[in-house]
Every structure is written in structure tokens, then in C-alpha cells.
Design an enzyme around this catalytic site. Structure first.
Site, PDB file in Angstrom:
ATOM      1  N   HIS A 202      27.442  44.918  38.854  1.00  8.89           N
ATOM      2  CA  HIS A 202      28.727  44.489  38.652  1.00  8.89           C
ATOM      3  C   HIS A 202      29.728  45.167  37.818  1.00  8.89           C
ATOM      4  CE1 HIS A 202      27.446  43.781  34.591  1.00  8.89           C
ATOM      5  NE2 HIS A 202      28.778  43.285  33.942  1.00  8.89           N
TER       6      HIS A 202
HETATM    7  C1  UD1 Z   1      32.219  40.130  31.908  1.00  7.03           C
HETATM    8  C2  UD1 Z   1      32.610  41.134  30.334  1.00  7.03           C
HETATM    9  C3  UD1 Z   1      31.299  42.572  30.831  1.00  7.03           C
HETATM   10  C4  UD1 Z   1      29.949  41.329  30.704  1.00  7.03           C
HETATM   11  C5  UD1 Z   1      29.469  40.881  32.166  1.00  7.03           C
HETATM   12  C6  UD1 Z   1      28.561  39.993  32.398  1.00  7.03           C
HETATM   13  C7  UD1 Z   1      34.734  40.811  30.192  1.00  7.03           C
HETATM   14  C8  UD1 Z   1      35.938  42.001  30.318  1.00  7.03           C
HETATM   15  N1  UD1 Z   1      33.196  41.904  30.766  1.00  7.03           N
HETATM   16  O1  UD1 Z   1      32.030  40.628  32.860  1.00  7.03           O
HETATM   17  O2  UD1 Z   1      31.143  43.045  30.225  1.00  7.03           O
HETATM   18  O3  UD1 Z   1      28.934  42.588  31.167  1.00  7.03           O
HETATM   19  O4  UD1 Z   1      30.821  39.451  31.929  1.00  7.03           O
HETATM   20  O5  UD1 Z   1      28.242  39.045  33.807  1.00  7.03           O
HETATM   21  O6  UD1 Z   1      34.444  40.483  29.779  1.00  7.03           O
HETATM   22  N2  UD1 Z   1      32.915  35.424  38.747  1.00  7.03           N
HETATM   23  C9  UD1 Z   1      31.823  33.687  39.301  1.00  7.03           C
HETATM   24  N3  UD1 Z   1      31.643  32.774  38.677  1.00  7.03           N
HETATM   25  C10 UD1 Z   1      31.301  33.382  37.046  1.00  7.03           C
HETATM   26  C11 UD1 Z   1      32.185  34.025  36.416  1.00  7.03           C
HETATM   27  C12 UD1 Z   1      32.756  35.140  37.697  1.00  7.03           C
HETATM   28  O7  UD1 Z   1      32.107  34.064  40.767  1.00  7.03           O
HETATM   29  O8  UD1 Z   1      30.452  32.096  36.875  1.00  7.03           O
HETATM   30  C13 UD1 Z   1      33.588  35.927  39.468  1.00  7.03           C
HETATM   31  C14 UD1 Z   1      34.948  35.321  39.847  1.00  7.03           C
HETATM   32  O9  UD1 Z   1      35.381  36.565  41.171  1.00  7.03           O
HETATM   33  C15 UD1 Z   1      35.643  37.171  38.677  1.00  7.03           C
HETATM   34  C16 UD1 Z   1      34.899  37.456  38.581  1.00  7.03           C
HETATM   35  O10 UD1 Z   1      33.112  37.359  39.321  1.00  7.03           O
HETATM   36  O11 UD1 Z   1      36.691  37.083  38.491  1.00  7.03           O
HETATM   37  C17 UD1 Z   1      33.904  38.624  37.174  1.00  7.03           C
HETATM   38  O12 UD1 Z   1      33.582  37.892  35.897  1.00  7.03           O
HETATM   39  P1  UD1 Z   1      34.682  38.439  34.648  1.00  7.03           P
HETATM   40  O13 UD1 Z   1      33.768  36.676  33.901  1.00  7.03           O
HETATM   41  O14 UD1 Z   1      36.057  38.585  34.742  1.00  7.03           O
HETATM   42  O15 UD1 Z   1      34.048  39.627  34.293  1.00  7.03           O
HETATM   43  P2  UD1 Z   1      32.329  39.779  34.710  1.00  7.03           P
HETATM   44  O16 UD1 Z   1      32.134  41.025  35.112  1.00  7.03           O
HETATM   45  O17 UD1 Z   1      31.598  38.773  34.763  1.00  7.03           O
END
Ligand code: UD1
Length: 353
Positions: A202
Site C-alpha cells: 500500500h
Molecule cells: C495511512 C498512513 C500510513 C498507514 C496506512 C494504513 C499517513 C500519511 N499514512 O496510509 O502510515 O500505514 O494509513 O493503511 O497517514 N482510501 C480509501 N478508503 C479508505 C481510506 C483510504 O479508498 O477508507 C484511499 C483513498 O484513495 C486515499 C488513499 O486510499 O487517498 C490513501 O489513504 P490515506 O489515508 O491518505 O493513506 P494510507 O495509504 O491509507
């Protein structure tokens, strides 16, 4: 004692679970704020349900966005809640944008902050989590370190005075859930017959460059046993935009799994390949060999005995590393005795006197 826990992303719900249980036993007034950084049912509610955690008292509904927008929106929503609650402690967890936003908000309000999982360092400033950790540690009043390595990092940054070694809350929950699921598969999970590998991907540096993602998936696809791939939403989205199939060769892509399901998979898998922080450690705790698809790890202790190995630049080495023989070396207990949450409760009581 009133404690406000701020959580928002999947690994933080895992860390919250043993702490919420412990605080309840001790009769703390524990208020939970969910920032809404993760919002899909599989990334959020499913974990609360798995741990029988009650819903958070506050949900800020922040959702996704750029780092600045996400962090700023959390701060703006959090400030009036903190002002109203006036907690004895604001408890922040790990290294996500929710962690940093909560630490900044509380420090501006001069509320005491305790950081669970303080002192981790990857020394890779390209990871947003590294910036989040360093800044959160320096804004906090009480640094709850999981390992000796973390204690040393904090001392080197002049923070020894606020540091306490408490062990790792993820070990608390991992060990207890692993015992519960060892023989009884959690519902809703189909595992391949025979040997299999579990993989998760991820991190932006593995998902966001279409060429790297294509090569990484192609390598996993050649593993001669099934590769179960619980797919994070970012991976699904980036694979779609790179026009590369998740399901290819040995790969069986499935939706994100619950914590119990993942622990069950770890008890059965031949090996794990991941870029997650927590999963490396959980694999270690379950004595499952892990390959970390990164150039560094915060959990350096797992590397020295061969139970974890890094593989990043040279994707040609990925499959042989994943399939290396099962380590026969020592497997010391590195993450405490499963009582970190109790030590955290004691530390909060002790430091507020
Ligand atoms: C975040 C944390 C990371 C952790 C990870 C666990 C930061 C900078 N990073 O990364 O340290 O390892 O969580 O999963 O805070 N999205 C969805 N549904 C959701 C959540 C996210 O579709 O419920 C998608 C969206 O497109 C979003 C992308 O995933 O833009 C990334 O989500 P984000 O919360 O920004 O960061 P993670 O990669 O999940």
C-alpha cells in the site's frame, strides 16, 4: 482521569483496542475521536466490530485529501472538541496524518500529549510517516516507547527525560487474537488448500509508479504457491489507473481483511511479503518469515535473526527472498510481554501526579 484518544487509520484501531480495554477496566473517562482518515467499512467499522470496540464518541468525517488538506481539516475539527473536553491526556498513536494533526492541535492548546509507539525511525524522510513521527515525538510530553531501539532514538534527540519503555501494544492484541483464532478460522475467509503466501502492498513508493507496480505484481504472480493479496484501496485504484491486473498468475486478490482474519492467515501462511509496518512485527510474533518490500524498516530488531528481510531495489530477488528457507535461528521476545497497555495506563497515572 479523562483521556482523549485520537485515531483515524486502520493500524490505529488495532493499537486502540488493548488500550480501550485496559482503560475501561480501570474506570478511566476515555473519549475516542475518529478523524475519518479511513472511512471504508473494511478499513474502519470492520475493525471496530472485530475488536468489539464501541463506536468512537466523535467522528470528524475528514476523508482523503492531500497531506496538508487532510492534516489541516483534522486540526480545525479537533480544536473545539479538545477545548470542550479539556482532557488530562491526549493520546496519539503511531505515525499517520491523524497522529500529527492531533499532536499539533493539543500542543497549541497546551494539553498534555502522550505518544503511543514513540521513537520509531526509518531515517527515510521520503516517507510522510517519518516526518509525522519526529514532529509528534517533539510535541509530546510523554513518549511511550515500544522497544529499546526506540528509547535510544529518543535519547539521541534529547528526549530521554520524557521517555518510558512500555513494550508494544500491538503485541498485546496480536498475541491474544492469535491464541483465539489459532484453531478456529474466523468467519468469512476462504484460504487456499495447502501452502500459500500472504502479501500486502500500500505504500506510495510501491503503488504510485505504474512501472514499479507492474513489475512488483508480475514478480508476486510467479510464486509457485497461491499468493493471497488483501488489497488496500490505494492499491486497487493505482492498479486500475496503471491498467495492470491484480489477479494474475498465483495472485488471489481479496478485499481488506479484518484483524482476526489476518492473524489467522499469519498462523497458516508459509511466508509474508509486505510494505506495512505492523504486519512485519505481527509476522515476527507469529514466527512466520517476512519479506519487507522497502529499503528500510523501523522494526530493525526483526532483521538480525533472519525472520525479516528487506527487498526493494532488486525486484528480481523478491521471490527467492520470500521463499528462503524457514529461519532456524533464535526467535527472542522483542516486543514485550503483552502487557504494554497496562504499563501505558500506569504511566499516564504516574506522570499526571
Ligand atoms: C495511512 C498512513 C500510513 C498507514 C496506512 C494504513 C499517513 C500519511 N499514512 O496510509 O502510515 O500505514 O494509513 O493503511 O497517514 N482510501 C480509501 N478508503 C479508505 C481510506 C483510504 O479508498 O477508507 C484511499 C483513498 O484513495 C486515499 C488513499 O486510499 O487517498 C490513501 O489513504 P490515506 O489515508 O491518505 O493513506 P494510507 O495509504 O491509507
Amino acid at each position: 482521569m479523562r483521556v482523549v484518544s485520537v485515531v483515524g487509520a486502520r493500524p490505529q484501531f488495532v493499537k486502540l483496542a488493548p488500550i480501550a480495554r485496559e482503560f475501561k477496566l480501570r474506570g478511566f473517562d476515555h473519549q475516542v475521536v475518529h478523524t475519518g482518515q479511513h472511512y471504508d467499512v473494511a478499513m474502519s467499522e470492520a475493525l471496530f466490530a472485530d475488536f468489539t470496540l464501541p463506536p468512537a464518541q466523535f467522528n470528524l468525517g475528514i476523508g482523503s485529501g492531500t497531506h496538508a488538506a487532510q492534516t489541516a481539516r483534522i486540526m480545525m475539527e479537533l480544536e473545539p472538541i479538545m477545548q470542550e473536553l479539556q482532557p488530562d491526556w491526549v493520546l496519539v498513536y503511531g505515525d499517520t496524518n491523524s497522529t500529527l494533526a492531533a499532536a499539533l492541535t493539543a500542543s497549541k492548546l497546551r494539553l498534555p500529549i502522550a505518544h503511543v509507539e514513540a521513537g520509531l525511525r526509518s531515517f527515510n524522510r521520503d516517507m510522510p510517516e517519518e516526518i509525522n513521527r519526529v514532529l509528534t515525538d517533539h510535541a509530546s510530553d510523554l513518549l511511550l516507547a515500544p522497544t529499546d531501539t526506540a528509547v535510544k532514538h529518543l535519547a539521541r534527540e534529547g528526549l530521554a527525560i520524557s521517555t518510558m519503555l512500555v513494550g508494544d501494544v500491538m503485541a498485546d492484541i496480536c498475541l491474544s487474537v492469535a491464541r483465539a483464532v489459532r484453531d478456529v478460522p474466523p468467519p468469512g475467509l476462504k484460504t487456499p488448500d495447502g501452502e500459500f503466501v500472504v502479501a500486502t502492498v500500500h505504500r506510495p513508493y510501491n503503488t504510485d509508479d505504474p512501472q514499479r507496480l507492474t513489475r512488483l505484481l508480475a514478480a508476486l504472480a510467479t510464486i509457485p504457491v497461491p499468493v493471497l493479496l488483501p488489497a488496500h484501496p490505494r492499491l486497487v485504484e493505482k492498479a486500475r489507473s496503471a491498467r495492470v491486473d491484480l489477479e494474475q498468475g498465483s495472485i488471489i486478490a481479496i478485499p481488506p481483511v479484518t484483524y482476526s482474519q489476518m492473524m489467522f492467515l499469519l498462523t497458516r501462511a508459509r511466508a509474508v511479503a509486505t510494505d506495512s509496518g505492523g504486519l512485519q512485527k505481527e509476522a515476527y510474533l507469529m514466527s512466520t518469515p517476512c519479506t519487507t518490500i522497502r529499503s528500510e524498516t523501523e522494526w530493525v530488531e526483526t532483521l538480525s535473526t533472519g525472520w525479516n528481510a528487506l527487498c526493494f531495489e532488486d525486484l528480481g530477488a523478491l521471490v527467492p527472498t520470500i521463499l528462503r528457507p524457514h529461519p532456524v535461528s533464535a526467535h527472542p521476545s522483542l516486543y514485550g510481554d503483552g502487557n504494554a497497555a497496562a504499563r501505558i495506563a500506569e504511566a499516564l497515572i504516574g506522570a499526571s501526579r
